[in-house]
Scaffold this active site. Sequence first.
Site, PDB file in Angstrom:
ATOM      1  N   ARG A  37      -1.576 -31.727 -15.783  1.00  0.00           N
ATOM      2  CA  ARG A  37      -0.961 -30.834 -14.795  1.00  0.00           C
ATOM      3  C   ARG A  37      -1.659 -30.932 -13.434  1.00  0.00           C
ATOM      4  NH1 ARG A  37       2.215 -26.417 -16.335  1.00  0.00           N
ATOM      5  NH2 ARG A  37       3.136 -26.800 -18.362  1.00  0.00           N
ATOM      6  N   ARG A  41       0.827 -25.866  -9.108  1.00  0.00           N
ATOM      7  CA  ARG A  41       0.759 -24.672  -8.256  1.00  0.00           C
ATOM      8  C   ARG A  41      -0.612 -24.356  -7.669  1.00  0.00           C
ATOM      9  NH1 ARG A  41       3.669 -20.579 -12.116  1.00  0.00           N
ATOM     10  NH2 ARG A  41       2.348 -21.802 -13.484  1.00  0.00           N
ATOM     11  N   ARG A  50       7.332 -26.335  -2.679  1.00  0.00           N
ATOM     12  CA  ARG A  50       8.134 -25.401  -3.486  1.00  0.00           C
ATOM     13  C   ARG A  50       8.806 -24.306  -2.668  1.00  0.00           C
ATOM     14  NH1 ARG A  50       9.986 -23.691  -6.448  1.00  0.00           N
ATOM     15  NH2 ARG A  50       9.107 -22.739  -8.293  1.00  0.00           N
ATOM     16  N   ASP A  86       9.132 -32.678 -15.867  1.00  0.00           N
ATOM     17  CA  ASP A  86       8.750 -31.714 -16.899  1.00  0.00           C
ATOM     18  C   ASP A  86       9.283 -32.171 -18.241  1.00  0.00           C
ATOM     19  OD1 ASP A  86       7.479 -28.827 -17.018  1.00  0.00           O
ATOM     20  OD2 ASP A  86       9.086 -28.917 -18.496  1.00  0.00           O
ATOM     21  N   TYR A 162      11.231 -24.774 -27.378  1.00  0.00           N
ATOM     22  CA  TYR A 162      11.824 -24.219 -26.147  1.00  0.00           C
ATOM     23  C   TYR A 162      13.334 -24.043 -26.297  1.00  0.00           C
ATOM     24  CZ  TYR A 162       7.439 -24.658 -23.653  1.00  0.00           C
ATOM     25  OH  TYR A 162       6.140 -24.501 -23.257  1.00  0.00           O
TER      26      TYR A 162
HETATM   27  O1  CP3 Z   1       0.964 -33.015 -12.907  1.00  0.00           O
HETATM   28  C1  CP3 Z   1       1.471 -33.196 -14.025  1.00  0.00           C
HETATM   29  O2  CP3 Z   1       0.832 -33.121 -15.085  1.00  0.00           O
HETATM   30  C2  CP3 Z   1       2.894 -33.720 -14.091  1.00  0.00           C
HETATM   31  C3  CP3 Z   1       3.933 -32.846 -14.364  1.00  0.00           C
HETATM   32  C4  CP3 Z   1       4.079 -31.949 -15.579  1.00  0.00           C
HETATM   33  C5  CP3 Z   1       4.613 -30.645 -15.467  1.00  0.00           C
HETATM   34  N1  CP3 Z   1       4.793 -30.160 -16.723  1.00  0.00           N
HETATM   35  C6  CP3 Z   1       4.947 -29.991 -14.193  1.00  0.00           C
HETATM   36  C7  CP3 Z   1       5.222 -28.549 -14.147  1.00  0.00           C
HETATM   37  C8  CP3 Z   1       3.878 -32.201 -16.938  1.00  0.00           C
HETATM   38  C9  CP3 Z   1       3.269 -33.421 -17.614  1.00  0.00           C
HETATM   39  C10 CP3 Z   1       4.343 -31.057 -17.653  1.00  0.00           C
HETATM   40  C11 CP3 Z   1       4.358 -30.962 -19.116  1.00  0.00           C
HETATM   41  C12 CP3 Z   1       4.743 -29.710 -19.756  1.00  0.00           C
HETATM   42  N2  CP3 Z   1       5.699 -28.809 -19.369  1.00  0.00           N
HETATM   43  C13 CP3 Z   1       4.221 -29.271 -21.000  1.00  0.00           C
HETATM   44  C14 CP3 Z   1       3.221 -30.014 -21.847  1.00  0.00           C
HETATM   45  C15 CP3 Z   1       1.852 -29.914 -21.293  1.00  0.00           C
HETATM   46  C16 CP3 Z   1       1.177 -28.600 -21.515  1.00  0.00           C
HETATM   47  O3  CP3 Z   1       0.813 -27.991 -20.515  1.00  0.00           O
HETATM   48  O4  CP3 Z   1       0.990 -28.236 -22.669  1.00  0.00           O
HETATM   49  C17 CP3 Z   1       4.850 -28.052 -21.306  1.00  0.00           C
HETATM   50  C18 CP3 Z   1       4.598 -27.206 -22.537  1.00  0.00           C
HETATM   51  C19 CP3 Z   1       5.793 -27.781 -20.275  1.00  0.00           C
HETATM   52  C20 CP3 Z   1       6.742 -26.632 -20.194  1.00  0.00           C
HETATM   53  C21 CP3 Z   1       6.570 -25.831 -18.965  1.00  0.00           C
HETATM   54  N3  CP3 Z   1       6.863 -26.273 -17.695  1.00  0.00           N
HETATM   55  C22 CP3 Z   1       6.112 -24.500 -18.846  1.00  0.00           C
HETATM   56  C23 CP3 Z   1       5.662 -23.646 -20.007  1.00  0.00           C
HETATM   57  C24 CP3 Z   1       6.151 -24.155 -17.491  1.00  0.00           C
HETATM   58  C25 CP3 Z   1       5.864 -22.804 -16.868  1.00  0.00           C
HETATM   59  C26 CP3 Z   1       4.437 -22.448 -16.877  1.00  0.00           C
HETATM   60  C27 CP3 Z   1       3.635 -23.186 -15.861  1.00  0.00           C
HETATM   61  O5  CP3 Z   1       2.586 -23.737 -16.221  1.00  0.00           O
HETATM   62  O6  CP3 Z   1       4.032 -23.200 -14.697  1.00  0.00           O
HETATM   63  C28 CP3 Z   1       6.586 -25.303 -16.779  1.00  0.00           C
HETATM   64  C29 CP3 Z   1       6.752 -25.415 -15.319  1.00  0.00           C
HETATM   65  C30 CP3 Z   1       6.037 -26.504 -14.612  1.00  0.00           C
HETATM   66  N4  CP3 Z   1       5.928 -27.795 -15.055  1.00  0.00           N
HETATM   67  C31 CP3 Z   1       5.385 -26.398 -13.352  1.00  0.00           C
HETATM   68  C32 CP3 Z   1       4.873 -27.667 -13.056  1.00  0.00           C
HETATM   69  C33 CP3 Z   1       4.132 -28.074 -11.830  1.00  0.00           C
HETATM   70  C34 CP3 Z   1       5.334 -25.147 -12.458  1.00  0.00           C
HETATM   71  C35 CP3 Z   1       6.657 -24.967 -11.828  1.00  0.00           C
HETATM   72  C36 CP3 Z   1       6.622 -24.200 -10.538  1.00  0.00           C
HETATM   73  O7  CP3 Z   1       6.748 -22.970 -10.605  1.00  0.00           O
HETATM   74  O8  CP3 Z   1       6.501 -24.827  -9.488  1.00  0.00           O
END
Ligand code: CP3
Length: 360
Positions: A37, A41, A50, A86, A162
């Site tokens: 990640r 944010r 964003r 994502d 999900y």
């Molecule tokens: O920088 C990176 O790693 C690349 C992008 C990436 C994102 N999500 C961007 C993102 C990757 C590889 C993921 C994987 C992801 N997404 C997982 C597996 C990894 C882990 O953390 O266990 C999971 C379970 C998700 C599902 C997901 N996406 C959730 C639960 C959320 C909301 C909670 C949160 O952490 O924000 C997201 C949103 C998300 N995915 C954001 C980002 C940058 C935030 C979105 C925003 O509000 O701008």
Amino acid sequence: MNPPTTSPTTSPMNPIDRFIRACRRKPVDRPPIWIMRQAGRYMPSYQEVRKRVSFMELCRTPEIACEVTMMPIDQLGVDAAILFSDILVPLEGMGLEVSFGDGGPHVGPPLRSEADVERLEVDHAAERVSYVYDAVRLIKQELGQRAPLLGFAGAPLTLASYAIEGGSSKTLHELRRMMYDAPELLEELLDKLATVVAVYLRHQIEAGVDAIQLFDTWGGQLTLAQWRRFSQPYSERILSEVRDLGVPSIHYCLGSAHLTSALAELPCDALSVDWREPLSEVRRATGGRYALQGNIDAGVLRASKRQIHWAVADCLADYGNQPGHILNLGHGITPDVSVEAARELVIAAKELGQGYGGTP
Ligand code: CP3
């Protein structure tokens, strides 16, 4: 005879070679580092983007996805980029609605019945999200030889959680209900997801990613027997189906100490380990057959720089000077962390990593 002008121990390795070699457990000058990640944010520059576009719009627009993917390369100096997208994106290709609000992701309508699973589209689902592959091509061009690009996908069990819950859930009650009351229906859903994810990853690889990571974030919520039935076969199929394309694969599972015996059967190159188990222990339990990624506690990024350096030193020392280590956190970086702390982690990894990596 002229002496060599550059000594192999002082010239840094090409970053793509270093990463691929580490995945394949070959000696490197130092273990590469990236952060799960890493684009997100906690970065003011990401917050700026964003303000202009929603999260899904960002994922759907290759130019902006590329811009965000490059942020941690430019601002932190990490040794690998990860495609900005994502794990839930392919669900959109299967006909579900995916959105992200303040309460986290929303997937709808939630899959609960046979008819719901029946309706899910498999054919051409991966092709419907072709903006992802366009982003990969653009990012590869932008990166050149600066760093490898990782592609990724969610493991079927984690995606199913999900899709069934309709979003994030701490308890996974609906998934568990289906696991007990309608196991065959869950298997049908997992089978569809595995088919789509395998094609989705093949497209990413064909577009140019250098390695892939499969995220089974919620797999650790299952018992060993449940994981063997509802997660392992599907991830195994995906990993096997992309193997002929020749890029290294990494499997991530959160809280998976009780699953190690089964993880050790996966057809992948590296296991990404959370912060709770020492890597030396996982290496012993998996017979040294996998590269290991991780596993610094993300919590240390709230502490002093000195503590960050100690955490890196501890992780390196625990793994030892042996090939096959990719430095990373044990889970994703959280929004409250400062960019400065993340940068310090990378600085520490590059400084202290010299002398590790399996170099004689
Ligand atoms: O920088 C990176 O790693 C690349 C992008 C990436 C994102 N999500 C961007 C993102 C990757 C590889 C993921 C994987 C992801 N997404 C997982 C597996 C990894 C882990 O953390 O266990 C999971 C379970 C998700 C599902 C997901 N996406 C959730 C639960 C959320 C909301 C909670 C949160 O952490 O924000 C997201 C949103 C998300 N995915 C954001 C980002 C940058 C935030 C979105 C925003 O509000 O701008």
